[in-house]
Scaffold this motif. Structure first.
Motif, PDB file in Angstrom:
ATOM      1  N   ASN A 118       0.827  -1.202   0.000  1.00  0.00           N
ATOM      2  CA  ASN A 118       0.000   0.000   0.000  1.00  0.00           C
ATOM      3  C   ASN A 118       0.863   1.254   0.000  1.00  0.00           C
ATOM      4  O   ASN A 118       0.581   2.221  -0.720  1.00  0.00           O
ATOM      5  N   GLU A 119       1.911   1.266   0.804  1.00  0.00           N
ATOM      6  CA  GLU A 119       2.810   2.419   0.862  1.00  0.00           C
ATOM      7  C   GLU A 119       3.509   2.632  -0.478  1.00  0.00           C
ATOM      8  O   GLU A 119       3.626   3.772  -0.948  1.00  0.00           O
ATOM      9  N   SER A 121       2.386   1.711  -3.382  1.00  0.00           N
ATOM     10  CA  SER A 121       1.358   2.154  -4.319  1.00  0.00           C
ATOM     11  C   SER A 121       1.117   3.658  -4.186  1.00  0.00           C
ATOM     12  O   SER A 121       0.974   4.369  -5.199  1.00  0.00           O
ATOM     13  N   LEU A 122       1.077   4.152  -2.972  1.00  0.00           N
ATOM     14  CA  LEU A 122       0.901   5.578  -2.739  1.00  0.00           C
ATOM     15  C   LEU A 122       2.078   6.389  -3.293  1.00  0.00           C
ATOM     16  O   LEU A 122       1.887   7.465  -3.865  1.00  0.00           O
ATOM     17  N   ILE A 124       4.004   5.558  -5.776  1.00  0.00           N
ATOM     18  CA  ILE A 124       3.913   5.535  -7.244  1.00  0.00           C
ATOM     19  C   ILE A 124       2.860   6.528  -7.735  1.00  0.00           C
ATOM     20  O   ILE A 124       3.070   7.241  -8.705  1.00  0.00           O
ATOM     21  N   GLU A 125       1.736   6.606  -7.046  1.00  0.00           N
ATOM     22  CA  GLU A 125       0.669   7.537  -7.428  1.00  0.00           C
ATOM     23  C   GLU A 125       1.113   8.989  -7.292  1.00  0.00           C
ATOM     24  O   GLU A 125       0.692   9.857  -8.059  1.00  0.00           O
ATOM     25  N   GLU A 126       1.984   9.250  -6.322  1.00  0.00           N
ATOM     26  CA  GLU A 126       2.464  10.616  -6.110  1.00  0.00           C
ATOM     27  C   GLU A 126       3.404  11.087  -7.223  1.00  0.00           C
ATOM     28  O   GLU A 126       3.603  12.281  -7.399  1.00  0.00           O
ATOM     29  N   GLN A 127       3.996  10.172  -7.939  1.00  0.00           N
ATOM     30  CA  GLN A 127       4.966  10.542  -8.969  1.00  0.00           C
ATOM     31  C   GLN A 127       4.301  11.053 -10.210  1.00  0.00           C
ATOM     32  O   GLN A 127       3.428  10.930 -10.798  1.00  0.00           O
TER      33      GLN A 127
END
Length: 127
Positions: A118-119, A121-122, A124-127
Protein backbone atom coordinates in the motif's frame (compact mmCIF):
# COMPACT_ATOMS: atom_id res chain seq x y z
CA UNK A 1 0.55 -52.28 12.40
CA UNK A 2 -2.08 -49.55 11.87
CA UNK A 3 -1.73 -48.46 15.50
CA UNK A 4 2.03 -48.17 15.06
CA UNK A 5 1.62 -46.03 11.92
CA UNK A 6 -0.83 -43.83 13.77
CA UNK A 7 1.61 -43.40 16.65
CA UNK A 8 4.47 -42.52 14.29
CA UNK A 9 2.31 -40.02 12.44
CA UNK A 10 1.18 -38.50 15.72
CA UNK A 11 4.79 -38.07 16.92
CA UNK A 12 5.84 -36.60 13.57
CA UNK A 13 2.97 -34.11 13.50
CA UNK A 14 3.53 -33.13 17.11
CA UNK A 15 7.22 -32.44 16.47
CA UNK A 16 6.71 -30.60 13.17
CA UNK A 17 3.61 -28.62 14.10
CA UNK A 18 4.21 -27.98 17.81
CA UNK A 19 4.38 -24.18 17.36
CA UNK A 20 1.20 -24.26 15.26
CA UNK A 21 -0.78 -25.88 18.07
CA UNK A 22 -2.83 -28.21 15.85
CA UNK A 23 -6.28 -29.40 16.85
CA UNK A 24 -8.57 -31.88 15.13
CA UNK A 25 -12.20 -32.91 15.00
CA UNK A 26 -13.73 -36.09 13.59
CA UNK A 27 -17.33 -35.72 12.49
CA UNK A 28 -20.01 -38.04 11.20
CA UNK A 29 -21.57 -37.53 7.77
CA UNK A 30 -23.98 -34.92 9.18
CA UNK A 31 -21.18 -32.83 10.71
CA UNK A 32 -21.75 -33.88 14.32
CA UNK A 33 -18.57 -34.13 16.40
CA UNK A 34 -17.58 -37.70 17.24
CA UNK A 35 -14.02 -37.15 18.53
CA UNK A 36 -11.48 -34.36 18.96
CA UNK A 37 -8.00 -33.70 20.22
CA UNK A 38 -5.00 -31.43 20.15
CA UNK A 39 -4.72 -27.84 21.36
CA UNK A 40 -8.38 -26.84 21.10
CA UNK A 41 -8.31 -24.54 24.14
CA UNK A 42 -5.27 -22.63 22.85
CA UNK A 43 -7.42 -21.43 19.92
CA UNK A 44 -10.10 -20.13 22.31
CA UNK A 45 -12.71 -22.48 20.87
CA UNK A 46 -15.75 -23.71 22.77
CA UNK A 47 -15.40 -27.03 24.54
CA UNK A 48 -16.65 -29.74 22.19
CA UNK A 49 -19.31 -32.24 23.18
CA UNK A 50 -19.90 -35.51 21.35
CA UNK A 51 -22.85 -35.09 18.97
CA UNK A 52 -22.55 -31.28 18.83
CA UNK A 53 -22.60 -29.78 15.32
CA UNK A 54 -19.11 -28.68 14.30
CA UNK A 55 -20.55 -25.32 13.22
CA UNK A 56 -21.27 -24.61 16.91
CA UNK A 57 -17.49 -24.65 17.47
CA UNK A 58 -16.25 -23.10 14.21
CA UNK A 59 -18.87 -21.04 12.37
CA UNK A 60 -17.16 -21.29 8.96
CA UNK A 61 -18.20 -24.96 8.80
CA UNK A 62 -21.88 -24.02 8.56
CA UNK A 63 -23.26 -25.44 5.29
CA UNK A 64 -19.94 -26.89 4.04
CA UNK A 65 -20.89 -30.53 4.46
CA UNK A 66 -21.26 -32.72 2.55
CA UNK A 67 -18.13 -31.95 0.56
CA UNK A 68 -18.87 -31.87 -3.15
CA UNK A 69 -15.27 -32.33 -4.25
CA UNK A 70 -11.96 -33.12 -2.60
CA UNK A 71 -10.57 -31.58 0.57
CA UNK A 72 -11.05 -27.88 1.32
CA UNK A 73 -8.27 -25.67 2.66
CA UNK A 74 -8.86 -22.35 4.39
CA UNK A 75 -6.26 -19.75 5.27
CA UNK A 76 -6.26 -17.09 7.99
CA UNK A 77 -9.78 -17.63 9.29
CA UNK A 78 -10.63 -15.24 12.10
CA UNK A 79 -12.60 -16.84 14.91
CA UNK A 80 -15.13 -15.05 17.07
CA UNK A 81 -12.51 -15.00 19.85
CA UNK A 82 -9.98 -13.31 17.55
CA UNK A 83 -7.71 -16.27 16.84
CA UNK A 84 -6.37 -16.68 13.31
CA UNK A 85 -6.48 -20.25 12.03
CA UNK A 86 -5.72 -22.26 8.95
CA UNK A 87 -7.97 -25.26 8.35
CA UNK A 88 -8.23 -28.42 6.30
CA UNK A 89 -11.55 -30.27 5.89
CA UNK A 90 -11.43 -33.74 4.32
CA UNK A 91 -13.53 -36.84 3.77
CA UNK A 92 -12.99 -39.88 5.96
CA UNK A 93 -14.36 -43.38 5.52
CA UNK A 94 -17.45 -42.68 7.60
CA UNK A 95 -17.54 -38.91 7.94
CA UNK A 96 -15.19 -35.93 7.87
CA UNK A 97 -12.02 -34.68 9.48
CA UNK A 98 -11.12 -31.10 10.32
CA UNK A 99 -7.62 -30.00 11.27
CA UNK A 100 -7.06 -26.48 12.61
CA UNK A 101 -3.74 -24.78 13.34
CA UNK A 102 -2.50 -21.36 14.38
CA UNK A 103 -1.92 -18.92 11.52
CA UNK A 104 -1.11 -15.79 13.54
CA UNK A 105 2.49 -15.60 12.28
CA UNK A 106 1.32 -15.92 8.69
CA UNK A 107 -1.34 -13.28 9.28
CA UNK A 108 1.26 -10.88 10.74
CA UNK A 109 3.53 -11.42 7.73
CA UNK A 110 0.70 -10.91 5.25
CA UNK A 111 -0.50 -7.79 7.05
CA UNK A 112 3.00 -6.30 7.02
CA UNK A 113 3.46 -7.18 3.34
CA UNK A 114 0.10 -5.65 2.44
CA UNK A 115 1.00 -2.47 4.30
CA UNK A 116 4.30 -2.21 2.41
CA UNK A 117 2.49 -2.72 -0.90
CA UNK A 118 0.00 0.00 0.00
CA UNK A 119 2.81 2.42 0.86
CA UNK A 120 4.60 1.67 -2.42
CA UNK A 121 1.36 2.15 -4.32
CA UNK A 122 0.90 5.58 -2.74
CA UNK A 123 4.47 6.56 -3.63
CA UNK A 124 3.91 5.54 -7.24
CA UNK A 125 0.67 7.54 -7.43
CA UNK A 126 2.46 10.62 -6.11
CA UNK A 127 4.97 10.54 -8.97
Amino acid sequence: MEGLRSEILDKFCTKVFRASQPAYFIMDAAGSIQDWGGKISSHHLATPVKGMPISDIVVFMEGLLPLQKGPLEFSCIKTEAGSCLDALVFKLESGYGLILWDASQKEAFLTQTQQQCNELSLLIEEQ
